[in-house]
Design an enzyme around this catalytic site. Structure first.
Site, PDB file in Angstrom:
ATOM      1  CE  LYS A 153      -1.840   2.808   2.888  1.00 54.23           C
ATOM      2  NZ  LYS A 153      -1.928   3.944   1.998  1.00 54.23           N
ATOM      3  CD  GLU A 184      12.515   0.365  10.509  1.00 57.46           C
ATOM      4  OE1 GLU A 184      12.891   1.383  11.118  1.00 57.46           O
ATOM      5  OE2 GLU A 184      13.148  -0.702  10.531  1.00 57.46           O
ATOM      6  CB  CYS A 198      12.415   8.421   9.430  1.00 57.42           C
ATOM      7  SG  CYS A 198      13.559   7.379   8.524  1.00 57.42           S
ATOM      8  CD  GLU A 223       8.773  12.257  12.593  1.00 58.16           C
ATOM      9  OE1 GLU A 223       7.601  11.872  12.631  1.00 58.16           O
ATOM     10  OE2 GLU A 223       9.686  11.618  12.059  1.00 58.16           O
TER      11      GLU A 223
END
Ligand code: NAD
Length: 499
Positions: free
Chosen positions: A197, A272, A306, A403
């Protein structure tokens, strides 16, 4: 501003102008609901392509196709050397289409064409070639056992790695092709079948990859794609009882939903997730190298990485030099579309994401952090924003805690290394960190004290297919890359023979 625009290949024009279906059982198919949604070019804000908007029914079809392909043995039953050969053929085909894939990624994701060529495609090729080789290198162990019954009997015991079955691979929008490859190739090397996906914003390169995989000889049903405009596809995938492994890359908040859903069926997970990664510069560091490290570690892909350095802790003596050096380098950056080879600051992925980053830049100033450089939003239909550098004296600012996943860096001074370690670890995340020092024994003493899955010394951000990658704490569960990635797509079976 000088421009050096890339000429769009005919193959790319034809691809983006197509209306894209889902990819199920080796064919492009319309979604069951027959709906399509627009994906955009972040440099212009205009629709680039139309993609089928999948739903739970499409997920059922794709998972059923992957399950049939798995149990039939059409892939898992091949000799490992044959799987390896087909995957290496796919690598060659990706190489033949490298420029087209890079252009599609830049048009859809917005990143610089240089990054698309070097990382999305170049690093993916290296990673895929490395992982293809694991098809023939998986091993178990023989183990000595001490089973005492029946008296006088002897046993031989060994373990074997078996492909886990249908894998749900869920991918974010920051490196759409590369992260798809990070999941697909080790899963296929292990003998699994996959339903992937892509992120709603960036499905195009994954759809092209599925066509290329079929051309390479990956049998129909082994690699399926269900795209969708919202979270429905992901939710249906992680709830499916036929899925045996979820490999998810994305935010920590969505990762928690995925983890909870997975437990229901005891589906194996690799997560992750996000990061808020510190970079610690000590007094003895080479300042020019550290400044280069910030420019690369913080602003690569507009900070939509990330592992990006987003908190910069600089020891007092070097503080002014680092802040001034980074500001000076930032002022030299040229802004433009990713297809302009002269552009260094390219758009963010979406209008929504630009709004989110811009809100942080505004709220950071209200929280007491000082904006030193950048942060403006140019008048443009594209999703541009200037990288921003803040200075903060304490770690209370949202800029330090959240973040942001954009080109925003906060610099904080420190006096002693114990404080730096405490500040670096003062976060729920633990993905990556870097230390900048020429004092080897200081570096070696600090490495074990940093709570992060990867610690770089005198660099920030490079990864390698052979080096495990993943997070401590809320940055995830499990590891990708290397042996860990491919073993993560297997179950371990113990065999015990009495003789
Ligand atoms: P996201 O969490 O919003 O979405 C990730 C993927 O999950 C997308 O495909 C999305 O459609 C899907 N999804 C959304 N809701 C879902 C649900 N309920 N169930 C299943 N799937 C669902 O993340 P994003 O905004 O696409 O990407 C940015 C995030 O990804 C950042 O937090 C970044 O740190 C993280 N990231 C982590 C790594 C890593 O290796 N640790 C790498 C890249 C990005």
């Amino acid at each position: 501003m000088t421009q050096d625009l890339v000429s769009v290949l005919e193959e790319v024009d034809a691809f983006v102008q197509r209306r894209h279906g889902l990819f199920i059982d080796g064919r492009s198919v319309p979604g069951l609901a027959g709906r399509y949604y627009d994906v955009f070019n972040p440099a212009t804000g205009l629709a680039l392509s139309q993609v089928a908007d999948g739903d739970a029914g499409d997920v059922d079809l794709a998972v059923a196709s992957a399950h049939r392909a798995f149990v039939s043995g059409v892939w898992s039953g091949l000799r490992p050397a044959d799987r390896e050969r087909i995957l290496l053929r796919l690598v060659s085909i990706i190489e033949q289409h490298a420029e087209a894939l890079a252009q599609i990624e830049t048009l859809n994701q917005g990143k610089s064409i240089h990054l698309s060529r070097a990382i999305e495609v170049g690093a993916s090729i290296e990673y895929a070639r490395y992982m293809a080789g694991w098809s023939t290198k998986l091993t178990g162990e023989t183990l000595d056992v001490s089973i005492p019954v029946p008296p006088g009997s002897r046993y031989t015991a060994y373990t074997r790695r078996e492909p886990i079955g249908v894998v749900a691979a869920i991918v974010p929008w920051n490196f759409p092709l590369m992260i798809a490859v990070w999941k697909l190739i080790p899963a296929l090397a292990a003998g699994c079948t996959v339903v992937l996906k892509p992120a709603p914003e960036t499905p195009l390169t994954a759809l092209r990859l599925a066509e290329l995989a079929l051309e390479a000889g990956v049998p129909p049903g082994v690699f399926n794609i269900v795209a969708g405009a919202d979270a429905a596809v992901g939710q249906a995938l992680v709830a499916s009882s036929l899925v045996r492994k979820i490999s998810f890359t994305g935010s920590t908040s969505v990762g928690k939903h995925v983890g909870r859903a997975a437990i229901e069926n005891m589906t194996r997970i690799t997560l992750e997730l996000g990061g808020k990664n510190p970079m610690i510069v000590l007094d003895d560091a080479d300042v020019d190298k550290a400044i280069g490290g910030v420019m690369m570690g913080a602003f690569l892909n507009q900070g939509q990485v990330c592992a990006a350095a987003s908190r910069l802790y600089v020891q007092r003596k070097r503080f002014d030099a680092v802040v001034e050096g980074v500001s000076a380098a930032m002022r030299e950056l040229t802004l433009g579309p990713g297809m302009d080879q002269a552009a260094q600051v390219t758009p963010l992925v979406s209008k929504r994401h630009r709004q989110s980053v811009s809100r942080y830049i505004t709220s950071g100033q209200h929280d007491g952090a000082k904006l030193v450089c950048g942060g403006a939003m140019p008048e443009s239909p594209g999703y541009f924003i200037e990288p921003a550098l803040f200075v903060a004296q304490s770690s209370e600012s949202t800029l330090i805690r959240d973040e942001i996943f954009g080109p925003v860096v906060v610099v904080v001074p420190f006096d002693d290394v114990d404080t730096a370690v405490r500040l670096a670890n003062d976060t729920p995340y633990g993905l990556a960190a870097s230390l900048w020092t020429n004092d080897l024994s200081m570096a070696m003493n600090l490495v074990p004290r940093i709570e992060a899955g990867t610690v770089w010394i005198n660099s920030h951000v490079p990864v390698d297919p052979n080096l495990p990658f993943g997070g401590y704490k809320q940055s995830g569960i499990g590891r990708e890359f290397g042996r860990y990635a491919v073993e993560g797509f297997t179950e371990l079976k113990s065999v015990c023979i009495a003789h």
